[in-house]
Design an enzyme around this catalytic site. Structure first.
Site, PDB file in Angstrom:
ATOM      1  N   GLY A   1      18.063 -11.945   3.033  1.00 15.86           N
ATOM      2  CA  GLY A   1      19.070 -10.939   2.740  1.00 15.86           C
ATOM      3  C   GLY A   1      19.215 -10.736   1.246  1.00 15.86           C
ATOM      4  O   GLY A   1      20.118 -11.281   0.638  1.00 15.86           O
TER       5      GLY A   1
ATOM      6  N   ARG B   1      23.169 -31.048   0.032  1.00 17.70           N
ATOM      7  CA  ARG B   1      21.757 -30.832   0.349  1.00 17.70           C
ATOM      8  C   ARG B   1      21.509 -29.349   0.605  1.00 17.70           C
ATOM      9  O   ARG B   1      22.405 -28.655   1.092  1.00 17.70           O
ATOM     10  CB  ARG B   1      21.355 -31.607   1.603  1.00 17.70           C
ATOM     11  CG  ARG B   1      21.411 -33.117   1.462  1.00 17.70           C
ATOM     12  CD  ARG B   1      20.233 -33.665   0.652  1.00 17.70           C
ATOM     13  NE  ARG B   1      20.266 -35.124   0.565  1.00 17.70           N
ATOM     14  CZ  ARG B   1      20.987 -35.806  -0.329  1.00 17.70           C
ATOM     15  NH1 ARG B   1      21.735 -35.176  -1.216  1.00 17.70           N
ATOM     16  NH2 ARG B   1      20.949 -37.124  -0.335  1.00 17.70           N
TER      17      ARG B   1
ATOM     18  N   ALA C   1       0.811  -1.208   0.000  1.00 18.23           N
ATOM     19  CA  ALA C   1       0.000   0.000   0.000  1.00 18.23           C
ATOM     20  C   ALA C   1       0.853   1.270   0.000  1.00 18.23           C
ATOM     21  O   ALA C   1       1.302   1.732   1.040  1.00 18.23           O
ATOM     22  CB  ALA C   1      -0.935  -0.010   1.201  1.00 18.23           C
TER      23      ALA C   1
ATOM     24  N   GLY D   1      11.281   1.518   2.224  1.00 22.80           N
ATOM     25  CA  GLY D   1      10.104   1.896   1.441  1.00 22.80           C
ATOM     26  C   GLY D   1       9.160   2.756   2.264  1.00 22.80           C
ATOM     27  O   GLY D   1       8.706   3.826   1.826  1.00 22.80           O
TER      28      GLY D   1
ATOM     29  N   GLY E   1      10.482  -0.061   6.867  1.00 18.71           N
ATOM     30  CA  GLY E   1      11.795  -0.093   6.253  1.00 18.71           C
ATOM     31  C   GLY E   1      12.025   1.075   5.322  1.00 18.71           C
ATOM     32  O   GLY E   1      11.391   2.122   5.465  1.00 18.71           O
TER      33      GLY E   1
ATOM     34  N   ILE F   1      14.326  -6.972   9.261  1.00 19.57           N
ATOM     35  CA  ILE F   1      15.129  -8.090   9.768  1.00 19.57           C
ATOM     36  C   ILE F   1      16.469  -8.137   9.038  1.00 19.57           C
ATOM     37  O   ILE F   1      17.427  -8.696   9.538  1.00 19.57           O
ATOM     38  CB  ILE F   1      14.418  -9.454   9.620  1.00 19.57           C
ATOM     39  CG1 ILE F   1      14.150  -9.798   8.165  1.00 19.57           C
ATOM     40  CG2 ILE F   1      13.146  -9.513  10.436  1.00 19.57           C
ATOM     41  CD1 ILE F   1      13.937 -11.291   7.951  1.00 19.57           C
ATOM     42  N   ASP F   2      16.537  -7.520   7.856  1.00 19.87           N
ATOM     43  CA  ASP F   2      17.761  -7.600   7.041  1.00 19.87           C
ATOM     44  C   ASP F   2      18.874  -6.692   7.560  1.00 19.87           C
ATOM     45  O   ASP F   2      20.021  -6.823   7.139  1.00 19.87           O
ATOM     46  CB  ASP F   2      17.448  -7.219   5.597  1.00 19.87           C
ATOM     47  CG  ASP F   2      16.620  -8.286   4.898  1.00 19.87           C
ATOM     48  OD1 ASP F   2      16.556  -9.420   5.400  1.00 19.87           O
ATOM     49  OD2 ASP F   2      16.024  -7.972   3.860  1.00 19.87           O
TER      50      ASP F   2
END
Lengths: 367, 367, 367, 367
Positions: free
Chosen positions: D181, D277, D79, D115, D113, D137-138
């Site tokens: 990240g 893996r 938004a 933005g 953040g 969180i980054d």
């Protein structure tokens, strides 16, 4: 309150226990979704039943509570309708019945331990339709092999002992860790075994302090310079509980006492060369979010209690026996304690891997 | 031992602290990989230096220990070369120096608290090449804004208070939780704030029991039927530490005492209507695997100590100040305590969101 | 190797599983302490038996490993003596027998899943004295109601779903969480129920994507603007496994696929208004320290396997059935799968509290 | 709404982040208690501001939310009032302003953040009184050294890698773990270092797959039969992002791809002898209860934002710089990214203890 055809009350009695909210949710959602029932939450255990302190529980009230510790209904350890502490210990059970009838309840789910089940049994004899759900972190209720809250308590105690282990090892200490368990050693046995405690002392087996000291010293002499002792709060030395009381009253250094863990540490101090430290785990064992295991046990118990309520199977407590779910009469549960037997597979396994129970042999024991 | 051109000793002093192994690993790996150094592990703190109880550490010895609590080197709280408890408190520092020289050490990394740094400073004055690494779960070392182990201790205490919160809330209790922190309130402040404690009592601010009781009762009267109190073990009521001692000695019910947490609970019992319960968190706060935060702080401190050792920056302790890594002279650190200031942002924030510090206003305080 | 009268080998087969080390410790300590046995650790499962890659385990080797994830013996998923991948899938069982005999083993404890038990059964028929210990995080071994590692896997998956829950709720998402469980839905069922998943999809019940979408949309329309879906990796839509393969091969957007969780999210995207996100839990479910529950199950299994070895009860696997410990013939276990029955109490409870299994009713299902 | 003299709105923008509720609580409680302010909660980020979807927050609404993940206000990633997705990306900022004015707001706290800060900056230029609180969180916001949520994300990723470590070690695997990240490697660096990852790949340093394979193989050849690789989702091989896209589109086995972690595993498969893996940690990194560290950072940021609001310091974002709390202009933060510098102390420490960053030397790198 609306005119639902089916109206069920629910209350939580006794001390805190992880999983209470999960049971409340399962009972309420099951009855709402499958029987369009109206659920009445009774506040603070039997106190709310006596004093008609109640509130309807809507679906939204019981959503999102599965993972939360405590009880949204509140609880009281002391409120017994047959001897009510707020009225000079008078029998006010008639008032409890009046609330039950006045609310037009078709049934009442009581979640609690042996005290709660004992009261529930007497209320059932007065005519209430009751289904009990077993609750105790101590896991010492008869009639059921497991109670919710126990796995969480064991997990918390195990985490604590894991932490204490590293300190004992690095700093060459004898570490005494006191767990809950006044009448039975389930928590001390399970957490002690899970964390690799070297000595586990439980109420079922009187410990000999000389033997405990001998194990500590043997370890030290053989190069393992630390010992972890898990002790249930209800453990007693040979000579029994009276000896504990007398010792505490006569103590020249009473400040150091204050629990069997401290008393044991005091007794070991002069018998071993390492420093001795005590940790009393206390209330952290009975609060907070339940483990996945306890959430599922709570949900299954709750859904089953709802089904019994709908099926009219009253006067009984849901139970887990021999790997399956069942129910037992409330009268079978009241005022009894389930202790650790000497043939318990975990106790036997602990012995096999070298854990000491504070007696040179286990022939001379209580249970 | 081989003829490596560069040989460095390492020891861990004082109490247990999560992150010790992470520092050992970082010091050893950095010096091995970047300077082909030989690392000598000194057992049980300064005791190993005095008694030449040492062993070479190979790469494999310091692999896989990053996440483990405790110290692979062992530690001793008591071994002071200038007053050695195993020799009638004699000054045996010459023997420590002899070991250092006999081993052909080019330097010694000492990981410890203010006591260790004080000893390290004196040994440095005798000619040893020393780099210190600050260690204390209490976070009260001067010269550095942070010490490893603190974040882990705060996390453990916060988890415990989270659990106790649900019980307080469901069962309408005043819950007193005693954390570590003899001289400074860092753990109580950080864990108390993180878990939403209503009252936080720290050594830096003498508490007024009447004010504490007033806050509890105001909460209860306004419908919030529980209070969580975080109290540092070194907190004292107005009137100070002497008052505590006297109170404990004169107590008619000494069994209930045994720590400031118990004393506070005792004092509150008759002043509030809710039941009051105490939990003393104890040793669990200083053991076990470090948090990610502490592992990284330990690794950075360790790598930096290795670099200082290689660069010949001796007589200093690595430090974290104003968001960056630096170092300070050992003499600046020895025997001092860093306490919580009244202008601490977290303390100010806690006040802003309604936490009480046990005084009606904070104008009349110590620090 | 010395001339102990009793010499027992031990190996761990198959994928990783929390509790392997706890079993190794219990087997070894029990046999050492009670039967003065010599324990031979066989490296990397049957590979070590074929290639005689072994080492004696001393008491100190199995001390302190109770709480550690992984296996100190190493493991191999692929080493089958009857079809050995390192020798062009040749039958090299004679070499395995030669190692067994050459080492002078009196018995061999094999810890593993149905593949391991199948091999163990054939080796037993060749004359080896074998006791099996059941291991799988998937809990899908026949012959035993529980396997160690399962409780840990459920706990980890539950923690993850708890975290995902808050994001789903705040951000109005449909969150698909893929758990392990190729042939049986135990982990998805237990973790899904424990974390309050709204929809649980398991291999035992083919799901109808239209029904899954309908449940998501009904929730959204009624104001609960999020849905959590737990899906086992082996779940399949109505139409079965072939449909999945075809769908994936024909996909215009193959990058978004790559597991049933991604495929379900892809299918839901155009059927629900909320954004859909997938998380594949993967390997975290099978590593790390076991829960207290699993440590105790492992210890009991291990101590029991030691006793069976000492008592000469060969060719059997220890087991937990109906709340008690017992044993079953290896032949009963080999190459079978235990799935979730429709009468499972937890599945029934989940249905009662409103969880969907992706079918409007459960009459039209597989198991 | 009542006639409080001071009325402040609050909204949360962007993705989920542990600590959002802690900030909301601190802002609201501080303003209520210290300034008798009325708090208006704006639903779902800027969407609620555009569409006037709001509700007053009472004290009870913000009590007990400190420890909970998610945001009680809801959030929307999409938004943007200057390009609103629900109106064909039209500029509807006038409507946002109308809501702000219509509600009689004295100010607006925006938690988000880069933005969100960018939008906040433009709304501030239109006349709104805005204080920003940094959230990601980054940890890649400019203007602040730390953002809440980061420590929690690192802790979760570290726990996961700890678990994967035991499997790698027991089963001789190369394990690739993809963390969040997209633009910066903070989580991969911090969690990788904390869990002892052998290789850490971050967006700031293009990796050379041959070098990565070489490190894996060198470890294997020297007897350390496993390798843990932490890779940020935004990491790219030498040749850059275009190469990744092309590779994925041309892949003959597209199902195995689907993220840089999978692509790396694919590339390594033929270059190393161990099995490889991948685990993609995904959304679990951004949900659930915040760590103690993040709770305290959130509380301090929130209390500080409240103070700035009361003091009339608008158009700024609270920040943490050089170990102290401060604020920066919103314009400084908008649309920028803070990346890991090559001189980062933790990166340098990781190098010192032997961690590879996927390049033989670090001279030829981007940042």
């Amino acid at each position: 309150m609306n005119s639902a055809s089916f109206r069920v009350g629910i209350l939580t009695g006794g001390g805190d226990c992880p999983g209470l909210n999960a049971v409340i949710r399962a009972v309420a959602k099951s009855l709402m979704l499958q029987h369009d029932a109206e659920i009445i939450g009774i506040r603070d255990g039997f106190q709310g039943l006596i004093e008609r302190h109640v509130e309807p529980l809507e679906y939204v009230d019981v959503s999102g509570i599965l993972t939360r510790g405590g009880t949204i209904l509140g609880a009281s350890n002391k409120a017994n309708p047959f001897s009510y502490y707020r009225r000079g210990n008078a029998d006010v059970s008639a008032e409890a019945l009046k609330t039950y009838q006045g609310l037009g309840l078709d049934g009442l789910v009581t979640i609690g331990g042996d005290g709660t089940m004992s009261i529930a049994h007497r209320l059932a004899e007065m005519g209430m339709n009751i289904v009990g759900v077993p609750k105790t972190i101590d896991n010492d209720l008869v009639g059921t092999d497991e109670t919710f809250g126990f796995d969480t308590a064991v997990s918390i105690a195990t985490d604590a002992m894991d932490r204490i282990h590293t300190t004992a090892q690095s700093h060459h200490r004898v570490m005494v860790v006191e767990t809950m368990g006044r009448y039975a050693g389930w928590i001390a046995l399970h957490a002690g075994t899970a964390s690799g405690a070297d000595i586990i002392l439980i109420p079922e087996i009187d410990y000999d302090v000389e033997e405990v000291a001998r194990v500590c010293q043997t370890r030290e002499d053989s190069g393992q310079r630390f010992t972890i002792i898990a002790i249930a709060e209800g453990a007693t030395p040979v000579g029994g509980e009276m000896a504990v009381r007398e010792r505490i009253e006569d103590s020249p250094d009473p400040l150091r006492l204050g629990g069997i863990g401290n008393m044991l540490a005091h007794d070991l101090k002069d018998r071993v060369t390492s420093a001795v430290r005590t940790t009393i785990l206390g209330h952290v064992q009975r609060g907070g979010s339940p483990t996945a295991y306890d959430r599922n046990l709570s949900t299954t118990f709750g859904a089953m209690a709802a089904k019994m309520m709908a099926d009219g199977q009253f006067g009984r407590m849901v139970a887990y026996q021999n790997g399956g779910f069942t129910s037992v009469p409330l009268s079978d549960v009241a005022d009894k304690t389930r202790t650790v037997g000497l043939d318990n597979p975990l106790l036997r396994s602990a012995l096999a891997v070298g854990t000491s129970f504070g007696q040179k042999d286990l022939s001379n024991i209580k249970s």
